[in-house]
Design an enzyme around this catalytic site. Sequence first.
Site, short mmCIF file in Angstrom:
data_model
loop_
_atom_site.label_atom_id
_atom_site.label_comp_id
_atom_site.label_asym_id
_atom_site.label_seq_id
_atom_site.Cartn_x
_atom_site.Cartn_y
_atom_site.Cartn_z
N LYS A 25 51.72 -15.10 6.87
CA LYS A 25 50.67 -14.23 7.41
C LYS A 25 50.74 -14.07 8.92
O LYS A 25 50.35 -13.03 9.46
CB LYS A 25 49.30 -14.78 7.01
CG LYS A 25 49.02 -14.79 5.52
CD LYS A 25 48.95 -13.39 4.94
CE LYS A 25 48.50 -13.40 3.49
NZ LYS A 25 48.41 -12.03 2.92
N SER A 40 56.21 -18.38 0.26
CA SER A 40 55.35 -17.69 1.22
C SER A 40 54.36 -18.58 1.96
O SER A 40 53.84 -18.20 3.00
CB SER A 40 54.58 -16.56 0.52
OG SER A 40 53.81 -17.09 -0.54
N GLU A 59 39.72 -9.91 6.57
CA GLU A 59 39.29 -10.49 5.31
C GLU A 59 40.28 -11.59 4.94
O GLU A 59 41.39 -11.62 5.44
CB GLU A 59 39.27 -9.42 4.21
CG GLU A 59 40.59 -9.20 3.48
CD GLU A 59 41.73 -8.66 4.34
OE1 GLU A 59 42.90 -9.03 4.05
OE2 GLU A 59 41.48 -7.89 5.28
#
Length: 393
Positions: free
Chosen positions: A87, A376, A109
């Site tokens: 991210k 991830s 969010e």
Amino acid sequence: MLPDRKGKFGIFGGRFAPETLIGPLEELEREYKKISKKREFREKLNYLLKEYAGRPTPLYFAESFSKQIGFKVYLKREDLAFTGAHKINNTLGQVLLAKMMGKTRIIAETGAGQHGVATATACALLNMECVVYMGEIDLERQKLNVYRMNLLGAKVVPVKSGSKTLKDAINEAMRDWIANFKTTHYVIGSVVGPHPYPMIVRNFQSVIGKETKKQILKKEKKLPDYLIACVGGGSNSIGLFYPFFKYKEVKFIGVEAGGIGLNTDKHAATLSKGEKGILHGSFSYVLQDRYGQIKVTHSVSAGLDYPGVGPEHSFYKEIGRAEYFAVDDKTALEGFHILSELEGIIPALEPSHAIGWLLKNKRRFKKEDIVIVCLSGRGDKDVVEVAKIEGKL
């Protein structure tokens, strides 16, 4: 390369948004195209990705896991990026972009909390006010990430409407942006939303695939046979897939959250069981009932618990460029355990779905195949939740 001028990937994508947001979206597209080409922006972002976020992340040969399933598996170690997931690639890019646009406030969010932590991190670094919307259910199962966000100076707002998960957090963030767009930039965390968000997030996350291509050519002197990644909204998977799009010999496999099972209402397998529709400003596959109402989803993984998917993934499915499958919670937990035991790597529950799918489907691969899985995120955030599920707390 797609999207086209209307933000479409074939028939998917576009800009389905309230009239009050059309201006801000057009401004964002215009400023992104201008600022992203500036030398100052590119040099600053590259510096932050390298010196702050720890890129490039390793492409690690999982030797013990490979022996277990009978072919070579490499892990793209996004779990080793700063904050513990992929991210950060997107949040550094978007927050830097917002700062150069003259914005002073950031909203976001988050589901599993990783995007929220990464946004709060980028805001602390670049001195921007930060507000993160998080579903009440996700807030409860990801308490550690909530504290991390608070520690970084972000305000975490619980969302108590609807399913109290990621979908509803996005709804609240959208409402905030409509009211405050003059000072505020909304950092969407995945390749979803109205144009230009799917394009912007994909471009910032494509650093994953660009690095992977260089690394596998150096290690194996050839491109991989398969790329495998989990798919919720789909940013880690598009980030891996996109730089390989034109190499047809490289096959793409996306793994969704099958929850309790695809024959139940408790799953989040949008590409496997969804229909074409509109959600959060984009035309894509969505989970909806016969009246077009968005369904409540379920996954053991908060980060995959979303009833839509990025329009580029829908396009890949439509043209046959990628295959999409789903695994249930049990299989994801098996993936979580086996990678921990065989490699000493505790994966997040999101990529555990990809590991679990690979375990269940190892017979479809040949022993000479080279497979790359996008790891991830790391599993620190999920350890307590898994222990609760398994009755070990």
